[in-house]
Design a protein around this motif. Structure first.
Motif, PDB file in Angstrom:
ATOM      1  N   ASP A  18     -42.109  12.547  -9.466  1.00 20.85           N
ATOM      2  CA  ASP A  18     -43.523  12.849  -9.611  1.00 20.85           C
ATOM      3  C   ASP A  18     -44.341  11.659  -9.123  1.00 20.85           C
ATOM      4  OD1 ASP A  18     -43.094  15.368 -10.724  1.00 20.85           O
ATOM      5  OD2 ASP A  18     -42.946  14.553 -12.752  1.00 20.85           O
ATOM      6  N   TYR A  19     -45.557  11.949  -8.679  1.00 18.71           N
ATOM      7  CA  TYR A  19     -46.412  10.901  -8.107  1.00 18.71           C
ATOM      8  C   TYR A  19     -47.784  10.959  -8.764  1.00 18.71           C
ATOM      9  CZ  TYR A  19     -49.562   8.718  -4.677  1.00 18.71           C
ATOM     10  OH  TYR A  19     -50.523   7.951  -4.066  1.00 18.71           O
ATOM     11  N   ALA A  20     -48.305   9.785  -9.121  1.00 22.39           N
ATOM     12  CA  ALA A  20     -49.648   9.722  -9.712  1.00 22.39           C
ATOM     13  C   ALA A  20     -50.381   8.517  -9.142  1.00 22.39           C
ATOM     14  CB  ALA A  20     -49.568   9.625 -11.222  1.00 22.39           C
ATOM     15  N   ARG A  21     -51.589   8.749  -8.677  1.00 24.53           N
ATOM     16  CA  ARG A  21     -52.406   7.668  -8.136  1.00 24.53           C
ATOM     17  C   ARG A  21     -53.238   7.064  -9.263  1.00 24.53           C
ATOM     18  NH1 ARG A  21     -53.453   5.943  -3.158  1.00 24.53           N
ATOM     19  NH2 ARG A  21     -55.431   4.918  -2.677  1.00 24.53           N
ATOM     20  N   MET A  22     -53.099   5.754  -9.456  1.00 24.21           N
ATOM     21  CA  MET A  22     -53.788   5.063 -10.537  1.00 24.21           C
ATOM     22  C   MET A  22     -55.196   4.622 -10.095  1.00 24.21           C
ATOM     23  SD  MET A  22     -51.569   5.086 -13.056  1.00 24.21           S
ATOM     24  CE  MET A  22     -51.342   6.774 -12.486  1.00 24.21           C
ATOM     25  N   HIS A  23     -56.120   4.623 -11.049  1.00 20.67           N
ATOM     26  CA  HIS A  23     -57.498   4.240 -10.764  1.00 20.67           C
ATOM     27  C   HIS A  23     -57.893   2.929 -11.430  1.00 20.67           C
ATOM     28  CE1 HIS A  23     -57.277   8.642 -10.165  1.00 20.67           C
ATOM     29  NE2 HIS A  23     -58.042   8.372  -9.122  1.00 20.67           N
ATOM     30  N   LEU A  48     -39.502  -0.929  -2.492  1.00 16.59           N
ATOM     31  CA  LEU A  48     -39.137   0.206  -3.334  1.00 16.59           C
ATOM     32  C   LEU A  48     -38.766   1.447  -2.524  1.00 16.59           C
ATOM     33  CD1 LEU A  48     -38.831   1.506  -6.092  1.00 16.59           C
ATOM     34  CD2 LEU A  48     -41.304   1.925  -6.104  1.00 16.59           C
ATOM     35  N   ILE A  49     -39.539   1.772  -1.502  1.00 13.82           N
ATOM     36  CA  ILE A  49     -39.292   3.010  -0.753  1.00 13.82           C
ATOM     37  C   ILE A  49     -37.926   3.011  -0.072  1.00 13.82           C
ATOM     38  CG2 ILE A  49     -40.100   4.476   1.126  1.00 13.82           C
ATOM     39  CD1 ILE A  49     -41.739   4.613  -1.494  1.00 13.82           C
ATOM     40  N   PRO A  50     -37.529   1.917   0.621  1.00 15.70           N
ATOM     41  CA  PRO A  50     -36.160   1.923   1.172  1.00 15.70           C
ATOM     42  C   PRO A  50     -35.086   2.064   0.093  1.00 15.70           C
ATOM     43  CG  PRO A  50     -37.464   0.207   2.204  1.00 15.70           C
ATOM     44  CD  PRO A  50     -38.280   0.721   1.059  1.00 15.70           C
ATOM     45  N   ALA A  51     -35.308   1.432  -1.068  1.00 16.15           N
ATOM     46  CA  ALA A  51     -34.332   1.568  -2.153  1.00 16.15           C
ATOM     47  C   ALA A  51     -34.244   3.011  -2.635  1.00 16.15           C
ATOM     48  CB  ALA A  51     -34.714   0.646  -3.309  1.00 16.15           C
ATOM     49  N   MET A  52     -35.379   3.695  -2.662  1.00 19.39           N
ATOM     50  CA  MET A  52     -35.379   5.100  -3.068  1.00 19.39           C
ATOM     51  C   MET A  52     -34.720   5.986  -2.017  1.00 19.39           C
ATOM     52  SD  MET A  52     -39.193   5.367  -4.748  1.00 19.39           S
ATOM     53  CE  MET A  52     -39.089   7.161  -4.912  1.00 19.39           C
ATOM     54  N   ARG A  53     -34.919   5.659  -0.762  1.00 16.81           N
ATOM     55  CA  ARG A  53     -34.319   6.476   0.302  1.00 16.81           C
ATOM     56  C   ARG A  53     -32.804   6.505   0.179  1.00 16.81           C
ATOM     57  NH1 ARG A  53     -35.272   4.840   5.996  1.00 16.81           N
ATOM     58  NH2 ARG A  53     -34.080   6.744   6.333  1.00 16.81           N
ATOM     59  N   TYR A  54     -32.226   5.363  -0.159  1.00 20.13           N
ATOM     60  CA  TYR A  54     -30.772   5.301  -0.296  1.00 20.13           C
ATOM     61  C   TYR A  54     -30.329   5.481  -1.747  1.00 20.13           C
ATOM     62  CZ  TYR A  54     -30.742   3.933   4.538  1.00 20.13           C
ATOM     63  OH  TYR A  54     -30.909   3.930   5.894  1.00 20.13           O
ATOM     64  N   ARG A  55     -31.269   5.903  -2.585  1.00 22.49           N
ATOM     65  CA  ARG A  55     -31.014   6.257  -3.983  1.00 22.49           C
ATOM     66  C   ARG A  55     -30.423   5.105  -4.779  1.00 22.49           C
ATOM     67  NH1 ARG A  55     -30.230  12.781  -4.353  1.00 22.49           N
ATOM     68  NH2 ARG A  55     -31.622  13.269  -2.615  1.00 22.49           N
ATOM     69  N   LEU A  56     -30.783   3.885  -4.365  1.00 24.55           N
ATOM     70  CA  LEU A  56     -30.470   2.722  -5.175  1.00 24.55           C
ATOM     71  C   LEU A  56     -31.501   2.563  -6.279  1.00 24.55           C
ATOM     72  CD1 LEU A  56     -29.468   0.280  -2.320  1.00 24.55           C
ATOM     73  CD2 LEU A  56     -27.962   1.573  -3.815  1.00 24.55           C
ATOM     74  N   ALA A  57     -32.652   3.180  -6.097  1.00 19.12           N
ATOM     75  CA  ALA A  57     -33.668   3.301  -7.142  1.00 19.12           C
ATOM     76  C   ALA A  57     -34.041   4.771  -7.249  1.00 19.12           C
ATOM     77  CB  ALA A  57     -34.902   2.461  -6.799  1.00 19.12           C
ATOM     78  N   ARG A  58     -34.098   5.290  -8.481  1.00 24.39           N
ATOM     79  CA  ARG A  58     -34.360   6.719  -8.672  1.00 24.39           C
ATOM     80  C   ARG A  58     -35.395   6.920  -9.785  1.00 24.39           C
ATOM     81  NH1 ARG A  58     -28.621   9.842  -7.931  1.00 24.39           N
ATOM     82  NH2 ARG A  58     -30.066  11.599  -7.936  1.00 24.39           N
ATOM     83  N   PRO A  59     -36.607   6.415  -9.575  1.00 20.79           N
ATOM     84  CA  PRO A  59     -37.635   6.625 -10.597  1.00 20.79           C
ATOM     85  C   PRO A  59     -38.037   8.095 -10.679  1.00 20.79           C
ATOM     86  CG  PRO A  59     -38.610   5.686  -8.620  1.00 20.79           C
ATOM     87  CD  PRO A  59     -37.121   5.667  -8.411  1.00 20.79           C
ATOM     88  N   ALA A  60     -38.330   8.532 -11.887  1.00 22.49           N
ATOM     89  CA  ALA A  60     -38.796   9.907 -12.069  1.00 22.49           C
ATOM     90  C   ALA A  60     -40.275  10.031 -11.764  1.00 22.49           C
ATOM     91  CB  ALA A  60     -38.523  10.372 -13.497  1.00 22.49           C
ATOM     92  N   VAL A  61     -41.009   8.905 -11.894  1.00 18.10           N
ATOM     93  CA  VAL A  61     -42.455   8.907 -11.677  1.00 18.10           C
ATOM     94  C   VAL A  61     -42.841   7.657 -10.894  1.00 18.10           C
ATOM     95  CG1 VAL A  61     -44.733   8.974 -12.756  1.00 18.10           C
ATOM     96  CG2 VAL A  61     -42.789  10.077 -13.897  1.00 18.10           C
ATOM     97  N   LEU A  62     -43.632   7.847  -9.847  1.00 13.81           N
ATOM     98  CA  LEU A  62     -44.204   6.727  -9.108  1.00 13.81           C
ATOM     99  C   LEU A  62     -45.679   6.603  -9.470  1.00 13.81           C
ATOM    100  CD1 LEU A  62     -42.915   6.681  -5.415  1.00 13.81           C
ATOM    101  CD2 LEU A  62     -42.332   5.156  -7.301  1.00 13.81           C
ATOM    102  N   LEU A  63     -46.086   5.403  -9.861  1.00 18.99           N
ATOM    103  CA  LEU A  63     -47.473   5.134 -10.214  1.00 18.99           C
ATOM    104  C   LEU A  63     -48.067   4.261  -9.110  1.00 18.99           C
ATOM    105  CD1 LEU A  63     -46.874   4.270 -13.979  1.00 18.99           C
ATOM    106  CD2 LEU A  63     -47.434   6.504 -12.973  1.00 18.99           C
ATOM    107  N   ASP A  64     -48.872   4.849  -8.267  1.00 20.74           N
ATOM    108  CA  ASP A  64     -49.396   4.197  -7.070  1.00 20.74           C
ATOM    109  C   ASP A  64     -50.635   3.371  -7.417  1.00 20.74           C
ATOM    110  OD1 ASP A  64     -50.272   3.428  -4.593  1.00 20.74           O
ATOM    111  OD2 ASP A  64     -50.296   5.446  -3.731  1.00 20.74           O
ATOM    112  N   ILE A  65     -50.541   2.032  -7.267  1.00 19.54           N
ATOM    113  CA  ILE A  65     -51.688   1.156  -7.529  1.00 19.54           C
ATOM    114  C   ILE A  65     -52.332   0.674  -6.228  1.00 19.54           C
ATOM    115  CG2 ILE A  65     -50.720   0.416  -9.738  1.00 19.54           C
ATOM    116  CD1 ILE A  65     -50.058  -2.292  -8.353  1.00 19.54           C
TER     117      ILE A  65
END
Length: 306
Positions: A18-23, A48-65
């Motif tokens: 899931d993705y949420a943009r923070m204010h 973070l994004i390259p780590a997620m692409r290769y599933r070395l990081a698997r967050p359920a929620v991304l909080l975009d600052i």
């Protein structure tokens, strides 16, 4: 920057999230408390994004600052250069005050990844990722940086030696967010250098060393910072080298003795960038180069001995 390059080329996609943009920072901290360890902060995303692409990081929620301009600052205050969590590497690279007074930070920012990454990647993000081959860890150790984190329980200041725990691990607690890194304003007659070897521009360091020295009017070292990257599971400060340098007049023999300590403490991993002995030798060589370059910036002529 951090990338993950397996042996063969293939397209890999992150696990669902899931993705949420923070204010605001407060909203991000509240969301972290709500989601716990399932959430990750997304700043520049170059690690973070390259780590997620290769599933070395698997967050359920991304909080975009990424839109939090109140975390995008670079200013001197209270004896520190304060760098906000959304301040990109390129900002340091182009800042006239940083270039004229913070030689170690300038030398580091000039060689982080490549210009495209430096336009987006952040200093705080790199320190949060804590890649053992990253550039900012060693530079921060040599400069005695301090991390600032914030959570629902308030704010904490964490010395960089305590922040860098292990490979890709920091002292950040669940529900906290790193909001700033602080570098002490250099004293008069302080200079530094960052020496790095890499296979190609933009690659991780095969080996790298950060050096920062303060000397008195006679040229005697009053403060020393020496640190390595790509020399073990995390960036490491070479305390034995610092002890050798402090209180002494810089000389070629002193530099050789200090750089030998870098080789002794280095614990690199063998990989396709080089073997263990080669990388240990490079740690020694790069510390010596950094110390010589720093001496040159301090207008110190090196003799064989003090």
């Amino acid at each position: 920057m951090a990338g993950f390059c397996p042996g063969e080329r293939r397209t890999v996609f992150p696990a669902a999230f899931d993705y949420a943009r923070m204010h605001s920072a407060e909203e991000a901290i509240s969301a972290l408390a709500q989601h716990g360890g399932d959430a990750r902060i997304l700043a520049g995303g170059q690690s973070l994004i390259p780590a997620m692409r290769y599933r070395l990081a698997r967050p359920a929620v991304l909080l975009d600052i990424g839109g939090l301009n109140d975390l995008k600052y670079l200013r001197e205050e209270g004896g520190f250069l304060r760098i906000g969590a959304m301040t990109a590497d390129m900002t340091l690279e182009r800042d006239k005050n940083v270039r004229s007074r913070y030689s170690l930070l300038t030398a580091t920012s000039d060689v982080v990844a490549d210009p495209v990454v430096r336009c987006v990647g952040t200093v705080v993000g790199s320190l949060c990722h804590n890649d053992p081959s990253g550039d900012w860890g060693a530079a921060s150790l040599a400069a005695r940086a301090v991390m600032v984190v914030r959570g629902e329980g308030g704010e904490r200041l964490i010395p960089i030696d305590e922040w860098l725990v292990d490979s890709f691990q920091t002292a950040l607690r669940e529900g906290e967010m790193a909001v700033e890194v602080r570098f002490p304003v250099p004293e008069p007659r302080t200079e530094g250098a960052y020496q790095k070897i890499e296979r190609k521009v933009g690659d991780y360091a095969t080996a790298a060393a950060a050096v920062q020295l303060t000397v008195d009017d006679s040229g005697r070292v009053t403060r020393a910072g020496v640190a390595l990257t790509a020399a073990g599971p995390r960036p490491v400060r070479v305390e034995a080298a610092e002890r050798i340098l402090v209180g002494q007049l810089l000389s070629e023999n002193l530099i050789l003795a200090a750089s030998d300590e870098a080789r002794a403490i280095s614990e690199p991993f063998a990989d396709n960038r080089g073997g263990v002995d080669y990388k240990k030798d490079m740690a020694r060589v790069l510390v010596a180069r950094g110390l010589r370059q720093t001496a040159q910036r301090l207008n110190i002529t090196l003799g064989a001995s003090a």
